[in-house]
Write an enzyme that holds these catalytic residues in place. Structure first.
Site, mmCIF file in Angstrom:
data_model
loop_
_atom_site.group_PDB
_atom_site.id
_atom_site.type_symbol
_atom_site.label_atom_id
_atom_site.label_comp_id
_atom_site.label_asym_id
_atom_site.label_seq_id
_atom_site.Cartn_x
_atom_site.Cartn_y
_atom_site.Cartn_z
ATOM 1 N N SER A 140 1.259 -1.281 0.463
ATOM 2 C CA SER A 140 -0.438 0.028 -0.159
ATOM 3 C C SER A 140 0.981 1.303 0.041
ATOM 4 O O SER A 140 1.877 1.451 -1.059
ATOM 5 C CB SER A 140 -1.330 -0.035 1.094
ATOM 6 O OG SER A 140 -2.106 1.119 1.353
ATOM 7 N N ASP A 267 -10.121 -4.746 -5.222
ATOM 8 C CA ASP A 267 -9.234 -3.723 -4.657
ATOM 9 C C ASP A 267 -10.908 -2.661 -3.936
ATOM 10 O O ASP A 267 -10.532 -1.546 -4.824
ATOM 11 C CB ASP A 267 -7.805 -3.092 -4.678
ATOM 12 C CG ASP A 267 -7.275 -2.698 -2.761
ATOM 13 O OD1 ASP A 267 -7.847 -2.010 -2.678
ATOM 14 O OD2 ASP A 267 -6.356 -3.137 -3.048
ATOM 15 N N HIS A 296 -7.726 -5.281 -0.713
ATOM 16 C CA HIS A 296 -7.034 -4.349 -0.004
ATOM 17 C C HIS A 296 -5.781 -5.694 0.941
ATOM 18 O O HIS A 296 -5.914 -5.817 1.779
ATOM 19 C CB HIS A 296 -7.279 -3.243 0.628
ATOM 20 C CG HIS A 296 -5.982 -2.051 0.731
ATOM 21 N ND1 HIS A 296 -5.333 -2.058 -0.858
ATOM 22 C CD2 HIS A 296 -5.356 -1.892 1.494
ATOM 23 C CE1 HIS A 296 -4.140 -1.213 -0.739
ATOM 24 N NE2 HIS A 296 -4.220 -1.158 0.565
#
Length: 321
Positions: A140, A267, A296
């Site tokens: 991320s 996601d 995610h």
């Protein structure tokens, strides 16, 4: 044209919901078998970064970067570190400033485009003299830092840095921030803002008068937070300027080492702008894989090794010759 057309990830039938993939590992996963040795290193601006080392006596190491408000003890980091050790790599889990359990010393925090601290960590790993090869791996926000670093350095990377891997990356920060501001992501947004508020309150206590949180509870989006805190503290004009300058997407065409980005198609945090198909098609070093499921930073799998697919995939990519 290194777009990986067919991903090997197949979500268990009861884990095809992207929110389940995103939430369940964060709450329920427990990873055993990782033992860290902590080292605190200094930064050029007289702050510190805490590193957690997990070694197997290898001559190659992976620097692992967590996501927003994560740390080296999150399950997704521990699972990856364990898999890397099993795959023959030492691992160095980097805690961003203020994320290792102690408030950092400077007014500044960390942010999505801050590659200087990563460079400091890489210099430390190289400085041990133990490693012939170094790889970078991020999740991320940490993945954005990794990809931006590799792209902006292009042919000026330290020669030991040979490969990079990133999962669930908002490569277009503006698009990602706007997606997070949508009603469907309100539960995640509230959690992130609550965690970030704790950081602000810690900083207010450490540095009276430098920051305030008046009206903080009225903020609802990353734009609100970045306009008020991230941008002015770190030298950006506003949130839009920060997102534009900190996004890794403009740097992907300059990636010059084998680099893999895995963004699940479902996601919930990522809009269309965060799937850089054109960049992958035009850069032979940049590989893009888009599994149908994974949420995610999820990619849940069930096996005897208790490894998630993302961990298997990362080791597979890094060990490929």
């Amino acid at each position: 044209m290194p777009i990986i057309e067919i991903s090997t990830y197949r979500a268990p039938w009861f884990f095809t919901n992207p929110h389940v993939q995103t939430i369940v590992p964060s709450i329920f996963r427990r990873v055993k078998g990782v033992s860290y040795r902590r080292e605190r290193i200094s930064t050029p601006d007289e702050d510190f970064i805490d590193l957690d080392w997990s070694g197997v006596g290898a001559k190659k190491a992976v620097v692992v970067l967590h996501g927003l408000e994560g740390n080296s003890d999150r399950a997704y980091v521990l699972g990856m570190v364990r898999a890397l050790n099993r795959g023959g790599w030492d691992a160095v889990a980097m805690n961003f400033r203020g994320c290792s359990g102690e408030c950092n010393r400077q007014l500044r925090f960390y942010h999505s485009g801050d590659t200087a601290d990563l460079d400091t960590v890489i210099s430390r790993v190289i400085g041990t003299g133990l490693y012939e090869e170094i790889a970078l791996l991020g999740f991320s926000l940490g993945g954005n830092v990794v990809l931006k670093y590799v792209g902006e350095r292009e042919n000026d990377l330290p020669p030991q840095v040979r490969k990079a891997v990133a999962f669930s990356v908002p490569v277009d920060l503006g698009g990602g921030s706007r997606k997070m501001g949508q009603p469907a992501n309100r539960i995640y947004m509230k959690r992130f803002l609550k965690m970030l508020h704790e950081k602000i309150k810690m900083k207010m206590e450490l540095m009276p008068g430098k920051l305030n949180d008046h009206g903080y509870h009225a903020m609802q989006t990353f734009k609100d937070f970045d306009d008020r805190y991230t941008a002015p503290i770190h030298g950006f004009r506003d949130a839009e300027d920060y997102w534009e300058r900190a996004s890794c997407k403009p740097f992907l065409s300059s990636v010059a080492i084998p680099t893999l980005l895995v963004n699940a198609a479902d996601d919930p945090f990522l809009p269309e702008e965060c799937y850089p198909v054109d960049q992958a098609r035009s850069n032979p070093h940049f590989y893009l894989e888009i599994p149908a499921h994974g949420g995610h930073a999820g990619f849940i799998a069930f096996n005897a090794q208790k490894e998630y697919w993302s961990e298997y995939r990362a080791v597979q990519f890094l060990n490929k010759r």
